[in-house]
Design a protein around this motif. Sequence first.
Motif, PDB file in Angstrom:
ATOM      1  N   GLY A   9       0.728  -1.453  -0.050  1.00  0.00           N
ATOM      2  CA  GLY A   9       0.117   0.081  -0.023  1.00  0.00           C
ATOM      3  C   GLY A   9       1.105   1.669  -0.414  1.00  0.00           C
ATOM      4  N   PHE A  12      -0.410   7.474   2.999  1.00  0.00           N
ATOM      5  CA  PHE A  12      -0.113   8.098   3.601  1.00  0.00           C
ATOM      6  C   PHE A  12       0.887   6.861   4.425  1.00  0.00           C
ATOM      7  CE2 PHE A  12      -1.715  12.321   2.802  1.00  0.00           C
ATOM      8  CZ  PHE A  12      -0.025  12.374   2.631  1.00  0.00           C
ATOM      9  N   GLY A  14       1.453   3.678   4.861  1.00  0.00           N
ATOM     10  CA  GLY A  14       2.509   3.042   3.618  1.00  0.00           C
ATOM     11  C   GLY A  14       3.941   4.198   4.134  1.00  0.00           C
ATOM     12  N   TYR A  57     -10.580  10.453  -5.394  1.00  0.00           N
ATOM     13  CA  TYR A  57     -10.675   9.229  -4.367  1.00  0.00           C
ATOM     14  C   TYR A  57     -11.945  10.355  -3.672  1.00  0.00           C
ATOM     15  CZ  TYR A  57      -8.091   5.804  -6.506  1.00  0.00           C
ATOM     16  OH  TYR A  57      -7.416   4.930  -7.395  1.00  0.00           O
ATOM     17  N   PRO A  59     -12.484  15.122  -2.507  1.00  0.00           N
ATOM     18  CA  PRO A  59     -12.227  16.126  -1.843  1.00  0.00           C
ATOM     19  C   PRO A  59     -10.859  15.752  -0.298  1.00  0.00           C
ATOM     20  CG  PRO A  59     -14.379  16.871  -1.641  1.00  0.00           C
ATOM     21  CD  PRO A  59     -13.865  15.042  -2.132  1.00  0.00           C
ATOM     22  N   ILE A  61      -8.482  17.495   2.551  1.00  0.00           N
ATOM     23  CA  ILE A  61      -8.035  18.742   2.528  1.00  0.00           C
ATOM     24  C   ILE A  61      -7.797  18.456   3.793  1.00  0.00           C
ATOM     25  CG2 ILE A  61      -8.900  20.971   4.354  1.00  0.00           C
ATOM     26  CD1 ILE A  61     -11.113  19.806   2.064  1.00  0.00           C
ATOM     27  N   ASN A  63      -5.687  18.690   7.811  1.00  0.00           N
ATOM     28  CA  ASN A  63      -6.563  19.968   9.357  1.00  0.00           C
ATOM     29  C   ASN A  63      -5.627  18.898  10.382  1.00  0.00           C
ATOM     30  OD1 ASN A  63      -8.585  18.511  10.355  1.00  0.00           O
ATOM     31  ND2 ASN A  63      -8.606  17.898   8.204  1.00  0.00           N
ATOM     32  N   ARG A 217       1.338  -3.647  -8.669  1.00  0.00           N
ATOM     33  CA  ARG A 217       1.232  -5.210  -8.315  1.00  0.00           C
ATOM     34  C   ARG A 217       0.974  -5.711  -6.529  1.00  0.00           C
ATOM     35  NH1 ARG A 217       7.492  -6.535  -6.938  1.00  0.00           N
ATOM     36  NH2 ARG A 217       7.805  -5.922  -9.167  1.00  0.00           N
ATOM     37  N   LYS A 218       0.095  -6.178  -6.857  1.00  0.00           N
ATOM     38  CA  LYS A 218      -1.270  -6.698  -6.004  1.00  0.00           C
ATOM     39  C   LYS A 218      -0.607  -8.101  -5.077  1.00  0.00           C
ATOM     40  CE  LYS A 218      -5.746  -8.961  -5.720  1.00  0.00           C
ATOM     41  NZ  LYS A 218      -6.643  -7.673  -4.940  1.00  0.00           N
ATOM     42  N   TYR A 233       1.363  -5.017   6.192  1.00  0.00           N
ATOM     43  CA  TYR A 233      -0.144  -4.187   4.992  1.00  0.00           C
ATOM     44  C   TYR A 233      -1.087  -3.239   5.805  1.00  0.00           C
ATOM     45  CZ  TYR A 233      -4.291  -6.581   2.939  1.00  0.00           C
ATOM     46  OH  TYR A 233      -5.424  -6.462   2.409  1.00  0.00           O
ATOM     47  N   THR A 234      -1.102  -2.048   4.546  1.00  0.00           N
ATOM     48  CA  THR A 234      -2.224  -1.529   4.645  1.00  0.00           C
ATOM     49  C   THR A 234      -3.785  -1.656   4.007  1.00  0.00           C
ATOM     50  OG1 THR A 234      -1.767  -0.024   3.068  1.00  0.00           O
ATOM     51  CG2 THR A 234      -0.943   0.260   5.128  1.00  0.00           C
ATOM     52  N   ARG A 281     -23.514  14.762  -2.556  1.00  0.00           N
ATOM     53  CA  ARG A 281     -22.877  16.563  -2.315  1.00  0.00           C
ATOM     54  C   ARG A 281     -22.524  16.814  -4.185  1.00  0.00           C
ATOM     55  NH1 ARG A 281     -17.082  15.937   1.494  1.00  0.00           N
ATOM     56  NH2 ARG A 281     -16.364  14.235   0.809  1.00  0.00           N
ATOM     57  N   TYR A 314     -15.520   3.266   1.304  1.00  0.00           N
ATOM     58  CA  TYR A 314     -14.132   4.151   1.617  1.00  0.00           C
ATOM     59  C   TYR A 314     -15.047   4.981   3.476  1.00  0.00           C
ATOM     60  CZ  TYR A 314     -13.505   6.649  -3.109  1.00  0.00           C
ATOM     61  OH  TYR A 314     -13.160   6.743  -4.004  1.00  0.00           O
ATOM     62  N   MET A 351     -10.208   6.995   9.388  1.00  0.00           N
ATOM     63  CA  MET A 351      -9.222   8.114   9.730  1.00  0.00           C
ATOM     64  C   MET A 351      -8.476   9.092   8.728  1.00  0.00           C
ATOM     65  SD  MET A 351      -6.467   4.866  11.338  1.00  0.00           S
ATOM     66  CE  MET A 351      -5.795   5.811  12.184  1.00  0.00           C
ATOM     67  N   ASP A 352      -8.743   9.848   9.403  1.00  0.00           N
ATOM     68  CA  ASP A 352      -8.385  11.587   8.607  1.00  0.00           C
ATOM     69  C   ASP A 352      -6.994  11.414   8.186  1.00  0.00           C
ATOM     70  OD1 ASP A 352     -10.686  12.455   7.923  1.00  0.00           O
ATOM     71  OD2 ASP A 352     -10.263  14.556   9.007  1.00  0.00           O
ATOM     72  N   HIS A 354      -3.887  13.364   8.595  1.00  0.00           N
ATOM     73  CA  HIS A 354      -3.593  13.221   9.829  1.00  0.00           C
ATOM     74  C   HIS A 354      -3.445  12.645  11.183  1.00  0.00           C
ATOM     75  CE1 HIS A 354      -6.627  14.599  12.589  1.00  0.00           C
ATOM     76  NE2 HIS A 354      -7.259  14.367  11.647  1.00  0.00           N
TER      77      HIS A 354
END
Length: 387
Positions: A9, A12, A14, A57, A59, A61, A63, A217-218, A233-234, A281, A314, A351-352, A354
């Motif tokens: 993965g 972020f 990985g 995927y 928007p 932002i 923070n 690569r899977k 693994y992520t 949206r 998602y 999880m965001d 950050h």
Amino acid sequence: MAAKFLIVGAGFSGCVLANRLIKQLDCTIDIIDERSHIGGNCHTSRDEETGIMVHHYGPHIFNTDKKEIWDFVNSFVEFRPYVHRVKARVDDKIFPLPINLMTINQYFGKALDPKQAKIFLSSLADHSILHPTNFEDQALAFIGKDLYRAFFYGYTKKQWGCEPRELPASILKRIPVRFNYDDNYHPHPYTGIPVEGYSAVMEKMIDSPAIKLHLNRKFFPGEQHEEYNHIFYTGPLDTFFQFCFGRLGYRTVTFERNVQDGDFQGTAQMNFCDETVPYTRISEHKHFTPWEKHDKTVYFKEYSHETTPSDEPYYPKRLDADKRILFDYRKKAATLNGFSFLGRLATYRYMDMHNVIDEALHFATTFAQAFKTGKPLPVFPNIEDSI
Ligand SMILES: Cc1cc2nc3c(=O)[nH]c(=O)nc-3n(C[C@H](O)[C@H](O)[C@H](O)COP(=O)(O)OP(=O)(O)OC[C@H]3O[C@@H](n4cnc5c(N)ncnc54)[C@H](O)[C@@H]3O)c2cc1C
């Protein structure tokens, strides 16, 4: 001899992990991703037709309230300040979100001050609901029927695909109501957008001769990789175990792309709260980079629906049945040797950015210390809040 690690993965989780491990251990790292690009769900690239930086995927932002996380991401690329102001369309009228003094005054045609607004909202709240156990009761107990029906009922039903009273009350606890005119959606002190997009941040993070990225690569469950000292693994936890305890529930999103001249909606994000509008949206991506000028515009309508095996997962649903399955997977993962699991999919949490960065930074340090001293290697980053 240098250790050799595999990271599955290139999001972020990985990329941060790779960046930190090579600083703390004598090692080389292969990162693989089944997609054709780096960045995971934060992947951005310039739209070929309009030149606008698009978040593929949905928007994103950035923070955070932690200066160290802000300094960390800013050490790779330039971020520019960005204030996210979301609008809601209800019955063909436009209101600011999250619900604040402007929303309340506009919706009810009043001119209340903060103290009056608190008293007014309390007069609307359903005080007969003492212990709300579901989303609907929580909303009614807090803001009353009118605001709930206008801003939450239809949107929530579309987003989660069920009646809001079937959802846990905990979901609404995260939605703030403000008794002032602050309509900054992300009140964290450090908020911004990377000038060249998120994928550029991750490219910089793994820019080292000790790290090799292999796209398209899977990783297949059960694959033997004896050349590696350890595998991180992520990806989705249930996929790793070939769904032996069942599938973890997710909602997914489908994006409908549209291009036109000029400005479509005048803002980055418009939520459509009415149940009769099929999408949740519309995000118009050029407004995420107000410092850029573009003649054309590209915007995306988002349709939320149940995840089939071929969809991108998602939003984790985390219903009680999901949590029971998660518990079984985590127990099974703890019996393995040579694997660790991190990130939003492998820990099955919303999880965001950050959050995943913070967790990967700490996990890398914990892992490196254990690896150096021969102590048991950590399997998950979130040990205490395991489910
Ligand atoms: C619609 C939406 C909007 C969001 N907006 C924001 C926002 O505004 N701000 C914010 O901070 N956060 C936001 N987030 C959260 C953000 O997307 C996540 O925090 C972030 O993507 C998590 O990174 P990750 O590396 O853990 O997972 P991912 O980004 O999902 O990366 C996992 C990677 O693993 C790869 N992979 C999985 N299985 C395999 C396999 N078997 N073999 C090879 N590769 C595999 C995947 O292809 C993927 O690239 C949003 C999320 C969504 C869904």
